[in-house]
Design an enzyme around this catalytic site. Structure first.
Site, short mmCIF file in Angstrom:
data_model
loop_
_atom_site.label_atom_id
_atom_site.label_comp_id
_atom_site.label_asym_id
_atom_site.label_seq_id
_atom_site.Cartn_x
_atom_site.Cartn_y
_atom_site.Cartn_z
N ASP A 1 25.31 -53.90 -68.28
CA ASP A 1 24.98 -53.77 -66.86
C ASP A 1 23.84 -52.76 -66.71
OD1 ASP A 1 24.91 -53.10 -64.17
OD2 ASP A 1 27.09 -53.17 -63.93
N GLU B 1 7.74 -57.64 -68.80
CA GLU B 1 6.52 -56.83 -68.70
C GLU B 1 5.73 -56.83 -70.00
OE1 GLU B 1 7.04 -52.92 -66.98
OE2 GLU B 1 5.04 -52.31 -67.63
N LYS C 1 10.30 -44.33 -65.18
CA LYS C 1 10.20 -45.80 -65.22
C LYS C 1 9.73 -46.24 -66.62
CE LYS C 1 8.53 -50.09 -64.47
NZ LYS C 1 7.70 -50.92 -65.36
N HIS D 1 -2.81 -52.11 -72.22
CA HIS D 1 -2.18 -53.24 -71.53
C HIS D 1 -3.07 -54.47 -71.52
CE1 HIS D 1 1.04 -51.15 -68.86
NE2 HIS D 1 1.13 -50.82 -70.11
P1 NDP Z 1 36.03 -55.37 -68.90
O1 NDP Z 1 36.69 -55.54 -67.56
O2 NDP Z 1 35.54 -56.61 -69.58
O3 NDP Z 1 37.03 -54.55 -69.81
C1 NDP Z 1 36.81 -54.27 -71.15
C2 NDP Z 1 37.55 -55.25 -72.04
O4 NDP Z 1 37.28 -54.96 -73.39
C3 NDP Z 1 39.05 -55.16 -71.83
O5 NDP Z 1 39.56 -56.47 -71.71
C4 NDP Z 1 39.54 -54.53 -73.13
O6 NDP Z 1 40.77 -55.06 -73.55
C5 NDP Z 1 38.50 -55.00 -74.11
N1 NDP Z 1 38.41 -54.15 -75.30
C6 NDP Z 1 38.51 -54.61 -76.57
N2 NDP Z 1 38.35 -53.60 -77.44
C7 NDP Z 1 38.19 -52.49 -76.72
C8 NDP Z 1 37.95 -51.13 -77.08
N3 NDP Z 1 37.89 -50.73 -78.37
N4 NDP Z 1 37.75 -50.22 -76.10
C9 NDP Z 1 37.78 -50.60 -74.80
N5 NDP Z 1 38.01 -51.89 -74.40
C10 NDP Z 1 38.22 -52.83 -75.36
O7 NDP Z 1 34.77 -54.42 -68.80
P2 NDP Z 1 34.60 -52.99 -68.23
O8 NDP Z 1 35.86 -52.39 -67.71
O9 NDP Z 1 33.84 -52.25 -69.27
O10 NDP Z 1 33.68 -53.27 -66.98
C11 NDP Z 1 32.33 -53.60 -67.16
C12 NDP Z 1 31.95 -54.70 -66.21
O11 NDP Z 1 32.22 -54.29 -64.87
C13 NDP Z 1 30.49 -55.02 -66.27
O12 NDP Z 1 30.36 -56.43 -66.26
C14 NDP Z 1 29.96 -54.44 -64.96
O13 NDP Z 1 28.83 -55.14 -64.54
C15 NDP Z 1 31.10 -54.61 -64.02
N6 NDP Z 1 31.19 -53.76 -62.85
C16 NDP Z 1 30.40 -52.66 -62.65
C17 NDP Z 1 30.55 -51.85 -61.56
C18 NDP Z 1 29.71 -50.62 -61.41
O14 NDP Z 1 28.94 -50.30 -62.30
N7 NDP Z 1 29.82 -49.86 -60.32
C19 NDP Z 1 31.56 -52.15 -60.54
C20 NDP Z 1 32.39 -53.29 -60.88
C21 NDP Z 1 32.19 -54.07 -61.98
P3 NDP Z 1 42.16 -54.54 -72.95
O15 NDP Z 1 42.23 -55.05 -71.54
O16 NDP Z 1 43.16 -55.12 -73.85
O17 NDP Z 1 42.12 -53.03 -72.97
#
Ligand code: NDP
Length: 416
Positions: free
Chosen positions: A274, A77, A258, A371
């Site tokens: 996200d 935009e 918005k 704009h």
């Molecule tokens: P991830 O599944 O990538 O999990 C976070 C990762 O970060 C883990 O592997 C974790 O490691 C690692 N990590 C490293 N350092 C840290 C820290 N200090 N604190 C926390 N985690 C750490 O991402 P999310 O669980 O955040 O999920 C986000 C994703 O899910 C986005 O891509 C989103 O689009 C998607 N999503 C969204 C939905 C919704 O909004 N309704 C539904 C389903 C998916 P470790 O495993 O070792 O802890």
């Protein structure tokens, strides 16, 4: 023969070309524009055939909690980045933006059953097993517990007399946490089934992130927001008034918000997060009392215009696509933030600055005046102008004061 999703990107492009959906030029464009390595892009989504790019810029003049930032923003935009910088400049003249993100924060997970024979008894049993549920949740994702997070609190609710809900608040530390919350919810749902004895309906994250709030504020001397045509006090009073109107009028509240999301989404996108989750959280928070309201508030206090924005900001500094996309790695270096709390505070500051710039324009010269220049350039390009013709068509469009494609095409035709 391989199914479409099983093919390589080249094979998918060939298929689309063979079926007449792509010509040679389109295919070459998709093949050659690849800032994300192909194996990464292929691993991120299904049916990947190419990459979609948007312009990225940096907004200047942001000072949040005393730190100066160059803010990467991705948007299609016109005027968004200019307006953010303009709002930030006015805040900067008044000492900058202050922001505070809730920390530790928690994301909500919902586990819901229906057809529970004894719903009150099941609710009681879940409450009695709170310590067991905590142990199950911790065992489902031990790494987040090691990082200092994990299940913080539990709530058992009977909804509409027929649904049984176990609501979990989970500290996801630096991650947005969707996947970890989903993992924990599914593990808990399975383990507590004998105590519930009903049909599991779902177990998943809620995007209503009301335990991950952030508040940004700025306090402005009205003199610093004056325009050539209007004095600052009048503008300040009108900003207060238009916000009060938005409190009552949903049509205006939606547009008010918005404008805030113009800035918020652009940074969220630039940081590989996200933005649908941030959007969903923002709008559910805006309607938390049953009436959709503006996320920000503007008031006169002791002669100053004080703006406050509170909204959920379940942003991650890790997880999701944050460490997959090369451009996000670069943006992290530009913005110099590695903490979800600090990033949430900056993003809220951008939303508030964006809001200030939009409201100021709206109550003074009107939104179109600001704009105009970028809008004219976009129209000139859409009309087919190239090279030197673009500024010529854009200037002529502004001169005649009619911002539409037909006028742009007409001007271009006469220029040629
Ligand atoms: P991830 O599944 O990538 O999990 C976070 C990762 O970060 C883990 O592997 C974790 O490691 C690692 N990590 C490293 N350092 C840290 C820290 N200090 N604190 C926390 N985690 C750490 O991402 P999310 O669980 O955040 O999920 C986000 C994703 O899910 C986005 O891509 C989103 O689009 C998607 N999503 C969204 C939905 C919704 O909004 N309704 C539904 C389903 C998916 P470790 O495993 O070792 O802890």
């Amino acid at each position: 023969m391989a199914k479409f999703y099983q093919m390589s990107r080249e094979q998918r492009l060939q298929e689309l070309q063979k079926a007449g959906y792509l010509n040679e030029r389109g295919r070459a464009f998709l093949e050659n524009n690849q800032p994300i390595p192909n194996e990464v892009a292929d691993g991120m989504i299904e049916n990947q055939i190419g990459q979609f790019t948007l312009p990225m810029g940096v907004a200047q003049h942001f000072v949040v909690n005393g730190t100066k930032y160059w803010v990467p923003m991705v948007t299609e935009e016109p005027s968004v980045i200019a307006a953010a910088g303009n709002g930030a400049r006015m805040a900067f003249m008044n000492g900058g933006i202050k922001a505070d993100a809730q920390w530790p924060r928690a994301m909500i997970g919902e586990i819901v059953w229906e057809n529970v024979p004894d719903v009150t008894g099941a609710a009681e049993r879940l409450k009695q097993h709170a310590a067991d549920i905590k142990a199950i949740a911790d065992a489902a994702h031990p790494s987040i517990v090691k990082r200092g997070g994990g299940l913080r609190s539990q709530e058992v609710v009977i909804v509409d007399g027929r649904y049984l809900k176990l609501q979990l608040a989970i500290d996801t530390q630096e991650a947005m946490g969707a996947n970890m919350v989903d993992t924990i919810c599914e593990a808990v749902a399975k383990a507590v089934q004998p105590w519930v004895n009903g049909e599991l309906l779902f177990a998943v994250l809620s995007n209503d992130a009301d335990q991950a709030l952030v508040t940004a504020t700025m306090s402005l001397d009205p003199m610093t927001i004056a325009t050539k045509q209007m004095d600052g006090t009048t503008i300040a009073e009108k900003i207060v008034s238009i916000t009060a109107f938005a409190e009552q009028d949903v049509y205006r509240a939606a547009t008010h918000n918005k404008g805030i999301m113009n800035g918020v989404d652009a940074v969220v996108l630039a940081m590989g997060n996200d933005w649908r989750a941030i959007e969903a959280g923002a709008h559910s928070y805006a309607s938390r009392d049953g009436h959709y309201r503006p996320l920000s508030n503007w008031q006169m206090q002791d002669g100053k215009l004080v703006g406050t924005l509170t909204m959920p900001m379940p942003i991650g500094s890790v997880g999701g696509a944050t460490h997959l996309l090369p451009v996000v790695r670069i943006n992290r270096k530009i913005v110099k933030i590695n903490s979800a709390k600090v990033l949430a505070e900056l993003i809220a500051g951008v939303g508030l600055a964006q809001n200030l710039a939009a409201l100021r324009a709206l109550v003074s010269s009107g939104i179109q005046a600001g704009h105009m220049a970028l809008q004219a350039t976009s129209l000139a390009i859409t009309a087919g102008a190239k090279g030197d013709d673009i500024p010529k068509v854009a200037a002529k469009l502004q001169q005649v004061g009619r911002m539409d494609l037909a006028t742009a095409k007409h001007i271009l035709k006469h220029l040629r």
